[in-house]
Scaffold this motif. Sequence first.
Motif, short mmCIF file in Angstrom:
data_model
loop_
_atom_site.label_atom_id
_atom_site.label_comp_id
_atom_site.label_asym_id
_atom_site.label_seq_id
_atom_site.Cartn_x
_atom_site.Cartn_y
_atom_site.Cartn_z
N ALA A 207 0.80 -1.23 0.00
CA ALA A 207 0.00 0.00 0.00
C ALA A 207 0.83 1.27 0.00
O ALA A 207 0.35 2.33 -0.43
CB ALA A 207 -0.94 0.00 1.21
N ASN A 208 2.07 1.21 0.47
CA ASN A 208 2.88 2.43 0.62
C ASN A 208 3.52 2.81 -0.71
O ASN A 208 4.41 2.12 -1.21
CB ASN A 208 3.95 2.21 1.68
CG ASN A 208 4.60 3.50 2.12
OD1 ASN A 208 4.75 4.45 1.33
ND2 ASN A 208 5.01 3.57 3.37
N PHE B 193 -0.18 -5.10 -7.95
CA PHE B 193 0.24 -6.40 -7.46
C PHE B 193 1.70 -6.35 -7.00
O PHE B 193 2.46 -5.46 -7.39
CB PHE B 193 0.12 -7.47 -8.55
CG PHE B 193 -1.28 -7.71 -9.03
CD1 PHE B 193 -2.21 -8.35 -8.23
CD2 PHE B 193 -1.68 -7.27 -10.29
CE1 PHE B 193 -3.51 -8.56 -8.67
CE2 PHE B 193 -2.97 -7.48 -10.74
CZ PHE B 193 -3.89 -8.12 -9.93
N LEU B 194 2.07 -7.33 -6.20
CA LEU B 194 3.46 -7.51 -5.82
C LEU B 194 3.99 -8.70 -6.60
O LEU B 194 3.42 -9.78 -6.57
CB LEU B 194 3.59 -7.76 -4.31
CG LEU B 194 5.03 -7.89 -3.81
CD1 LEU B 194 5.77 -6.55 -3.99
CD2 LEU B 194 5.05 -8.30 -2.34
N TRP B 195 5.11 -8.47 -7.30
CA TRP B 195 5.70 -9.48 -8.16
C TRP B 195 7.03 -9.95 -7.61
O TRP B 195 7.81 -9.15 -7.10
CB TRP B 195 5.93 -8.92 -9.56
CG TRP B 195 4.71 -8.44 -10.26
CD1 TRP B 195 4.03 -7.27 -10.01
CD2 TRP B 195 4.01 -9.09 -11.32
NE1 TRP B 195 2.95 -7.16 -10.86
CE2 TRP B 195 2.92 -8.27 -11.68
CE3 TRP B 195 4.22 -10.29 -12.01
CZ2 TRP B 195 2.03 -8.61 -12.70
CZ3 TRP B 195 3.33 -10.63 -13.02
CH2 TRP B 195 2.25 -9.79 -13.37
N TYR B 196 7.28 -11.24 -7.74
CA TYR B 196 8.61 -11.78 -7.47
C TYR B 196 9.33 -11.87 -8.80
O TYR B 196 8.88 -12.59 -9.71
CB TYR B 196 8.53 -13.15 -6.80
CG TYR B 196 9.90 -13.72 -6.48
CD1 TYR B 196 10.74 -13.07 -5.59
CD2 TYR B 196 10.35 -14.88 -7.10
CE1 TYR B 196 12.00 -13.58 -5.31
CE2 TYR B 196 11.60 -15.40 -6.83
CZ TYR B 196 12.42 -14.74 -5.93
OH TYR B 196 13.68 -15.23 -5.66
N VAL B 197 10.43 -11.13 -8.93
CA VAL B 197 11.11 -11.01 -10.22
C VAL B 197 12.53 -11.56 -10.08
O VAL B 197 13.37 -10.98 -9.39
CB VAL B 197 11.14 -9.55 -10.70
CG1 VAL B 197 11.84 -9.44 -12.05
CG2 VAL B 197 9.72 -9.01 -10.80
N SER C 2 15.76 -12.70 -12.40
CA SER C 2 16.26 -12.44 -13.75
C SER C 2 16.41 -13.70 -14.59
O SER C 2 16.61 -13.61 -15.81
CB SER C 2 17.60 -11.69 -13.69
OG SER C 2 18.54 -12.39 -12.91
N VAL C 3 16.33 -14.87 -13.97
CA VAL C 3 16.45 -16.12 -14.73
C VAL C 3 15.10 -16.83 -14.88
O VAL C 3 15.05 -17.99 -15.31
CB VAL C 3 17.46 -17.08 -14.06
CG1 VAL C 3 18.83 -16.45 -14.02
CG2 VAL C 3 17.01 -17.48 -12.66
N ALA C 4 13.99 -16.15 -14.56
CA ALA C 4 12.68 -16.79 -14.61
C ALA C 4 11.62 -15.77 -14.98
O ALA C 4 11.88 -14.57 -15.09
CB ALA C 4 12.35 -17.44 -13.27
N GLN C 5 10.41 -16.25 -15.17
CA GLN C 5 9.27 -15.40 -15.49
C GLN C 5 8.77 -14.71 -14.22
O GLN C 5 8.62 -15.36 -13.19
CB GLN C 5 8.14 -16.25 -16.09
CG GLN C 5 6.87 -15.49 -16.44
CD GLN C 5 7.04 -14.63 -17.67
OE1 GLN C 5 7.90 -14.89 -18.51
NE2 GLN C 5 6.23 -13.59 -17.79
N PRO C 6 8.50 -13.40 -14.27
CA PRO C 6 7.92 -12.74 -13.08
C PRO C 6 6.59 -13.38 -12.68
O PRO C 6 5.79 -13.75 -13.54
CB PRO C 6 7.70 -11.29 -13.56
CG PRO C 6 8.68 -11.11 -14.67
CD PRO C 6 8.75 -12.44 -15.37
N ILE C 7 6.38 -13.53 -11.37
CA ILE C 7 5.12 -14.09 -10.88
C ILE C 7 4.53 -13.19 -9.80
O ILE C 7 5.24 -12.45 -9.12
CB ILE C 7 5.30 -15.52 -10.32
CG1 ILE C 7 6.23 -15.52 -9.09
CG2 ILE C 7 5.82 -16.46 -11.39
CD1 ILE C 7 6.28 -16.85 -8.37
N VAL C 8 3.24 -13.26 -9.65
CA VAL C 8 2.53 -12.49 -8.62
C VAL C 8 2.63 -13.22 -7.28
O VAL C 8 2.48 -14.44 -7.22
CB VAL C 8 1.05 -12.31 -9.01
CG1 VAL C 8 0.26 -11.70 -7.84
CG2 VAL C 8 0.92 -11.44 -10.24
#
Length: 211
Positions: free
Chosen positions: A148-149, A173-177, A179-185
């Motif tokens: 939220a911030n 959304f918050l994504w886990y990124v 660099s060797v994989a596809q970003p996911i929520v």
Amino acid sequence: VHGDLWWVVRGVCQMGCRDSVPSASKLFRASAVPSSASTAASNAVDDLVALMRNVWGDRYFERQEDAQCGRHALNNVLGIPQFTDVDMQVACDRVLSEMPSEQRADHASTNGWYSQSALAVALDSTLPASWRLLSSPVRSTSFNAFVANDLILGALVNVDNLHWTALVKFQGFLWYVNSVAQPIVLAAAGYASLLHLHPSVFAIVLNEYLE
């Protein structure tokens, strides 16, 4: 992510928040459920993969190149190619000039890992310096406040002092990124699991942020 797909986000993140979506999908499909349920779950995960790729769209994403995960993580949080390899080496030089007893290997490795100090100096070195890296790790209970911030841009995730990944805020959304994989929520459960596995997670904030 809405309706029937939201629980898939939670399940994927709980089972393997470090994986790319296809890897998490394989984990989901391998779970011990009846074949009909497994097929439905598999289809739901495929739908989720497509949906997340569509939501991410053409947002800047720096893929792994020449073992420079620290630089990739920084640029992925900022959403622009802000830092180069030269910038990172200059940041390390500055850290070493301020801490002459330290060795370069303490702050940079051949696999692209940089120390928290080097990453912080890189952020501080931009002109004008609009952002900074917090020195205290993010708390696993802070998901809602983190998302939220608006003064929190994202975070850098130290994976066992071997690899840097990122938490990125985009499209609500918050994504886990990685660099060797596809970003996911990530949902709240995935966020908590990630911080449990890798507690050295440091937020990148705008200078107006008050700790």
